[in-house]
Motif scaffolding. Sequence first.
Motif, PDB file in Angstrom:
ATOM      1  N   GLY A   1       0.920  -1.097  -0.093  1.00  8.83           N
ATOM      2  CA  GLY A   1      -0.115   0.013   0.054  1.00  8.83           C
ATOM      3  C   GLY A   1       0.840   1.281  -0.061  1.00  8.83           C
ATOM      4  N   CYS A   2       1.895   1.105  -0.268  1.00  5.16           N
ATOM      5  CA  CYS A   2       3.011   2.237  -0.231  1.00  5.16           C
ATOM      6  C   CYS A   2       3.803   2.316  -1.297  1.00  5.16           C
ATOM      7  N   VAL A   3       4.080   3.646  -1.450  1.00  7.52           N
ATOM      8  CA  VAL A   3       5.256   4.196  -2.535  1.00  7.52           C
ATOM      9  C   VAL A   3       6.541   4.735  -1.687  1.00  7.52           C
ATOM     10  N   TYR A   4       7.586   4.064  -2.031  1.00  7.30           N
ATOM     11  CA  TYR A   4       8.802   4.669  -1.319  1.00  7.30           C
ATOM     12  C   TYR A   4       9.631   5.575  -2.085  1.00  7.30           C
ATOM     13  N   ILE A   5       9.827   6.871  -1.378  1.00  5.83           N
ATOM     14  CA  ILE A   5      10.744   7.871  -2.008  1.00  5.83           C
ATOM     15  C   ILE A   5      12.041   8.094  -1.197  1.00  5.83           C
ATOM     16  N   ASN A   6      13.041   8.393  -1.829  1.00  9.81           N
ATOM     17  CA  ASN A   6      14.184   8.992  -0.832  1.00  9.81           C
ATOM     18  C   ASN A   6      14.084  10.543  -0.509  1.00  9.81           C
ATOM     19  N   LYS A   7      13.713  11.211  -1.639  1.00  9.47           N
ATOM     20  CA  LYS A   7      13.503  12.757  -1.166  1.00  9.47           C
ATOM     21  C   LYS A   7      12.513  13.258  -2.096  1.00  9.47           C
ATOM     22  N   VAL A   8      11.964  14.300  -1.682  1.00 11.54           N
ATOM     23  CA  VAL A   8      10.849  14.940  -2.538  1.00 11.54           C
ATOM     24  C   VAL A   8      11.277  15.530  -3.649  1.00 11.54           C
ATOM     25  N   SER A   9      12.614  15.964  -3.885  1.00  9.06           N
ATOM     26  CA  SER A   9      13.217  16.445  -5.181  1.00  9.06           C
ATOM     27  C   SER A   9      13.238  15.409  -6.375  1.00  9.06           C
ATOM     28  N   ASP A  10      13.143  14.111  -5.929  1.00 11.00           N
ATOM     29  CA  ASP A  10      13.248  12.901  -6.851  1.00 11.00           C
ATOM     30  C   ASP A  10      11.862  12.680  -7.424  1.00 11.00           C
ATOM     31  N   ILE A  11      10.793  13.481  -7.073  1.00 11.82           N
ATOM     32  CA  ILE A  11       9.424  12.935  -7.592  1.00 11.82           C
ATOM     33  C   ILE A  11       8.774  14.498  -8.075  1.00 11.82           C
ATOM     34  N   ASP A  12       7.619  14.100  -9.220  1.00  8.54           N
ATOM     35  CA  ASP A  12       6.830  15.187  -9.609  1.00  8.54           C
ATOM     36  C   ASP A  12       5.761  15.487  -8.618  1.00  8.54           C
ATOM     37  N   ILE A  13       5.780  16.796  -8.303  1.00 11.88           N
ATOM     38  CA  ILE A  13       4.735  17.156  -7.081  1.00 11.88           C
ATOM     39  C   ILE A  13       3.251  17.096  -7.656  1.00 11.88           C
ATOM     40  N   SER A  14       3.164  17.521  -9.106  1.00 16.03           N
ATOM     41  CA  SER A  14       1.955  17.388  -9.676  1.00 16.03           C
ATOM     42  C   SER A  14       1.301  16.172  -9.620  1.00 16.03           C
ATOM     43  N   VAL A  15       2.152  15.113  -9.889  1.00 12.20           N
ATOM     44  CA  VAL A  15       1.895  13.567 -10.191  1.00 12.20           C
ATOM     45  C   VAL A  15       1.497  13.140  -8.610  1.00 12.20           C
ATOM     46  N   LEU A  16       2.107  13.465  -7.624  1.00 14.00           N
ATOM     47  CA  LEU A  16       1.881  13.202  -6.233  1.00 14.00           C
ATOM     48  C   LEU A  16       0.490  13.634  -5.751  1.00 14.00           C
ATOM     49  N   LYS A  17       0.178  14.940  -6.086  1.00 12.27           N
ATOM     50  CA  LYS A  17      -0.961  15.676  -5.858  1.00 12.27           C
ATOM     51  C   LYS A  17      -2.251  14.589  -6.831  1.00 12.27           C
ATOM     52  N   ALA A  18      -2.022  14.392  -7.942  1.00 16.60           N
ATOM     53  CA  ALA A  18      -2.833  13.459  -8.675  1.00 16.60           C
ATOM     54  C   ALA A  18      -3.096  11.976  -7.991  1.00 16.60           C
ATOM     55  N   LEU A  19      -2.042  11.764  -7.507  1.00 17.23           N
ATOM     56  CA  LEU A  19      -2.142  10.074  -6.746  1.00 17.23           C
ATOM     57  C   LEU A  19      -2.945  10.317  -5.322  1.00 17.23           C
ATOM     58  N   ILE A  20      -2.618  11.270  -4.686  1.00 15.91           N
ATOM     59  CA  ILE A  20      -3.312  11.634  -3.500  1.00 15.91           C
ATOM     60  C   ILE A  20      -5.136  11.750  -3.639  1.00 15.91           C
ATOM     61  N   LYS A  21      -5.248  12.601  -4.606  1.00 18.63           N
ATOM     62  CA  LYS A  21      -6.513  12.955  -4.908  1.00 18.63           C
ATOM     63  C   LYS A  21      -7.394  11.498  -5.658  1.00 18.63           C
ATOM     64  N   GLN A  22      -6.494  10.864  -6.364  1.00 20.38           N
ATOM     65  CA  GLN A  22      -7.133   9.776  -6.786  1.00 20.38           C
ATOM     66  C   GLN A  22      -7.791   8.441  -5.655  1.00 20.38           C
ATOM     67  N   SER A  23      -6.511   8.659  -4.800  1.00 18.60           N
ATOM     68  CA  SER A  23      -6.635   7.730  -3.557  1.00 18.60           C
ATOM     69  C   SER A  23      -7.785   8.183  -2.603  1.00 18.60           C
ATOM     70  N   VAL A  24      -7.999   9.297  -2.403  1.00 21.51           N
ATOM     71  CA  VAL A  24      -9.090   9.854  -1.590  1.00 21.51           C
ATOM     72  C   VAL A  24     -10.363   9.520  -2.160  1.00 21.51           C
ATOM     73  N   GLN A  25     -10.251   9.817  -3.382  1.00 24.11           N
ATOM     74  CA  GLN A  25     -11.675   9.534  -4.191  1.00 24.11           C
ATOM     75  C   GLN A  25     -12.028   8.386  -4.258  1.00 24.11           C
ATOM     76  N   PHE A  26     -11.232   7.345  -4.265  1.00 22.92           N
ATOM     77  CA  PHE A  26     -11.354   5.885  -4.309  1.00 22.92           C
ATOM     78  C   PHE A  26     -12.069   5.354  -3.131  1.00 22.92           C
ATOM     79  N   LEU A  27     -11.281   5.992  -2.179  1.00 23.92           N
ATOM     80  CA  LEU A  27     -11.783   5.337  -0.511  1.00 23.92           C
ATOM     81  C   LEU A  27     -13.241   6.016  -0.256  1.00 23.92           C
ATOM     82  N   GLN A  28     -13.320   7.202  -0.693  1.00 24.03           N
ATOM     83  CA  GLN A  28     -14.676   7.763  -0.316  1.00 24.03           C
ATOM     84  C   GLN A  28     -15.677   6.941  -1.375  1.00 24.03           C
ATOM     85  N   GLU A  29     -15.404   6.420  -2.380  1.00 20.11           N
ATOM     86  CA  GLU A  29     -16.245   5.872  -3.228  1.00 20.11           C
ATOM     87  C   GLU A  29     -16.502   4.541  -2.559  1.00 20.11           C
TER      88      GLU A  29
END
Length: 141
Positions: free
Chosen positions: A108-136
């Motif tokens: 259920g996890c995604v592991y990162i070393n540091k925030v600078s390694d990732i795309d923040i806009s993709v992170l926001k999309a992952l967060i929103k999708q996860s919340v929507q999925f759980l609320q449905e």
Amino acid sequence: MTYQQKTKETENSVVEFIESVESSKKREDAYKLVDVFTEATGYEAKMWGPSIIGFGSYHYKYESGHEGDAPLVGFSPRKAKISLYFAPGETKREELLKDFGKHTTGKGCVYINKVSDIDISVLKALIKQSVQFLQETYPNA
């Protein structure tokens, strides 16, 4: 015997927890992540158990009868890597992770070393999708 859930929402201070993280870089990343998760979910950060910073919550009940509460999404700045917690069973995650940046995945996890390694806009999309999925999936979330 009833199962006692280990990870419960606590009254512990998120800031105190972040300040207790040894690495100053991880502390900096944790504060960035609090901002990103708060902005993406609209929920304030709460401590879940001793080391998970969670946002929102939902009540789940499995066919086995096991039930409990969990944060909709969250993260934990652990010693080795930062663990990001999204909805288990969320199917569109793989697609988004292609453009996420440097990471590894667990159940259920995604592991990162540091925030600078990732795309923040993709992170926001992952967060929103996860919340929507759980609320449905759990409409009483």
